[in-house]
Each structure stands twice: as C-alpha cells, then as structure tokens.
Scaffold this motif. Structure first.
Motif, PDB file in Angstrom:
ATOM      1  N   TRP A 203      80.823  64.672  33.084  1.00 41.89           N
ATOM      2  CA  TRP A 203      80.556  66.102  32.945  1.00 41.89           C
ATOM      3  C   TRP A 203      79.524  66.427  32.321  1.00 41.89           C
ATOM      4  O   TRP A 203      79.011  65.383  31.486  1.00 41.89           O
ATOM      5  N   GLY A 204      79.032  67.820  32.230  1.00 36.60           N
ATOM      6  CA  GLY A 204      77.653  67.967  31.510  1.00 36.60           C
ATOM      7  C   GLY A 204      78.090  68.987  30.567  1.00 36.60           C
ATOM      8  O   GLY A 204      79.340  69.372  30.221  1.00 36.60           O
ATOM      9  N   LEU A 205      77.365  69.132  29.470  1.00 33.25           N
ATOM     10  CA  LEU A 205      77.665  70.214  28.254  1.00 33.25           C
ATOM     11  C   LEU A 205      77.471  71.453  28.858  1.00 33.25           C
ATOM     12  O   LEU A 205      76.349  71.823  29.729  1.00 33.25           O
ATOM     13  N   PRO A 206      77.899  72.576  28.228  1.00 33.73           N
ATOM     14  CA  PRO A 206      77.719  73.913  28.736  1.00 33.73           C
ATOM     15  C   PRO A 206      76.044  74.309  28.336  1.00 33.73           C
ATOM     16  O   PRO A 206      75.568  74.503  27.348  1.00 33.73           O
ATOM     17  N   GLN A 207      75.316  74.412  29.458  1.00 36.26           N
ATOM     18  CA  GLN A 207      73.964  74.405  29.472  1.00 36.26           C
ATOM     19  C   GLN A 207      73.372  75.511  28.316  1.00 36.26           C
ATOM     20  O   GLN A 207      72.467  75.232  27.560  1.00 36.26           O
ATOM     21  N   PRO A 208      73.709  76.807  28.425  1.00 37.46           N
ATOM     22  CA  PRO A 208      72.872  77.891  27.500  1.00 37.46           C
ATOM     23  C   PRO A 208      73.210  77.438  26.156  1.00 37.46           C
ATOM     24  O   PRO A 208      72.437  77.444  25.144  1.00 37.46           O
TER      25      PRO A 208
END
Length: 293
Positions: free
Chosen positions: A53-58
C-alpha cells in the motif's frame, strides 16, 4: 502553590510520555527490520501472495514540504507482515486516512465484522489487517476503525477537543490472522456429496491456506451439513473464519450468491429431485444470507 505544582508535574509527565514514545518508535524502526520507501510498502507471504500500500498522497506531499506538518508517516516491514504508523500532530489534521492498497489479481479487501480487514485472493483468505489502535500523548486510547472503499483501506481516527496531541495510530497487516471468508462454488456440491467422512479427502482441501485448513478439517461435520443446506437452496457455501461472538467452532457457514458463485446454473441430483446450483462467477456483487446450521 500546590495546584500550580501539580499542573507543572502533569505537563512534564505528558512531555516525557511523548518523548519516550518517539524514542521507542525510532528504535523499533531502526532495529531488526527493513524500512520501506516513503511512498509505498509491501510484503509477501510464504506461499507467494503479495500485498502493498501507498501513503495518502496529499498528506505525504504536504508533510514533505511543511516544517510543522499536521500528519507524518513511518512504515516498516515486519516478520509477519507490515505496518504504517500515523503521527497526528495537530487538531487541524484530518480524521480519515486513505491508503491505496495493491492486491494480487483475483484479490480484494473485505471487512469481517470483528474489526479486522481480510485479504481474499481467489476466494480464500490470506491474512489481514489487525484491529487498529490509536493512542494520544497521555497514552489514552482514541476511537479508531477501518473501512474498505474499493481497493482503498481507510482508517478513521475520532479525536476531539479533549484529545492530547500528538496521536499515534496504525494500520498493520499480519499474514497470521485467521479471519475472513472462504467462498466455494462447485466445491459446495462436492462437499455435500462427500459427507463429513469424505471432505478431508477432497483434493482442493490442500489449496486452502494452512491457518484455515486446520479449522476446516476440525469442523467437517458442520461443514457437510452447511453444504447440503446451501445446495438445497441453489446457492453456494461460504465459511466465515474467526466469526465474532463464537467461541467454538471458530467458523460459521453462510449461503452466498453473486460474484463469488454465479452465472451459469448447473443441474444436480438430490434426494428430492433436481436442484439448480449456481457455481460460476459473473460480475455481480456477492450477497450473503444469514448463517446456516
């Protein structure tokens, strides 16, 4: 002067709690495990199933460009999975944190009803996200829970005006979680025909992931009855492992139709005549019925 002294001691103690928490986090990330990249983290099970999973981009971009960001993140790979720590630094931080999850082909995330979120691949559970936690600067628990929205995992942290910042929260994936659904299509008919004594000899039993395989073999009498009931109603059998509210057996049976069961109807012979049985997949959403048995 005593009230002022007590207030000063409480503030000093709160600062020490935050300091020790920060030291513990740094040590845990620096020893015994590899840190993930800032944007994405991934893990693979012993049987070759992967999740990432990735981190919340904003929020991630804002954290990288702001001296005092409202939220920061830290991720690491663990021996049994992976973890991201959410550091909520200020009350103007958001309450919802959306992590884009990469699941294998044929995989999906599925809430289980007990606070965990299961990774289901090819109709079988393969580990899952643990029940989340969140703590404020005084070590007090902050209400938090997980939601599944498509392929995104969303953690909600319900802090308020009484919460002492910073807060630490985590989504953590553990390959060892025995929780989630196993969906059966044509296997339902096989289980109904085999009976309790023959289920263990069915060849697809070996394909069930090990934590769940033992549960199936320990509950063949119930599973046989559930399969017969599902077949009689023209539906498929689903087994819900780690069923909340049950002590033993740790599995309950459900009828299901839809994307994990249907499209082409097959005729099978039963004692009362010929029953229709849904056994092939289509694009419709699965529907679950009340537990059977």
């Amino acid at each position: 002067m005593k009230p002022l002294l007590d207030t000063g001691l409480r503030r000093a103690w709160a600062r020490l709690v935050v300091l020790f928490a920060a030291i513990a986090t740094v040590l845990s990330f620096g020893l015994g495990s590899a840190s993930a990249s800032p944007e994405e983290i991934g893990s693979t099970s012993e049987d070759g199933v992967s999740i990432g999973w990735g981190l919340p981009q904003p929020l991630q971009q804002r954290s990288a460009t702001t001296e005092d960001p409202p939220v920061t993140f830290g991720s690491k790979v663990l021996a049994d999975g992976e973890q991201t720590l959410i550091h909520i630094n200020r009350p103007d931080a958001p309450h919802a944190f959306r992590f884009p999850v990469q699941v294998p082909e044929g995989g999906k995330l599925e809430g289980t009803g007990d606070g965990t979120v299961s990774l289901n691949v090819d109709r079988m559970p393969h580990g899952g996200f643990t029940v989340p936690w969140a703590k404020d600067a005084n070590g007090q628990s902050v209400p938090t829970y997980l939601q599944v929205e498509g392929s995104d995992l969303v953690q909600i942290v319900e802090f308020d005006e009484n919460t002492v910042f910073p807060i630490v929260a985590d989504p953590r994936f553990d390959w060892g979680i025995v929780s989630g659904h196993a969906y059966f299509k044509e296997e339902t008919r096989m289980m109904a025909a085999a009976g309790a004594g023959g289920i263990a000899a069915l060849p697809w039993i070996a394909l069930i992931p090990p934590p769940f395989q033992e549960v199936v073999l320990a509950n063949v009498v119930n599973i046989s009855a559930w399969a017969i009931s599902a077949q009689a109603t023209g539906e498929c059998l689903a087994l819900k492992f780690g069923a909340p509210g049950t002590l033993w057996p740790p599995v309950i049976g459900e009828h299901h139709t839809g994307s994990d069961c249907t499209e082409r109807r097959h005729e099978v012979q039963s004692r009362g005549g010929r029953d229709s049985f849904d056994c092939l997949r289509d694009d419709r959403r699965s529907t679950h019925h009340s537990p059977v048995g």
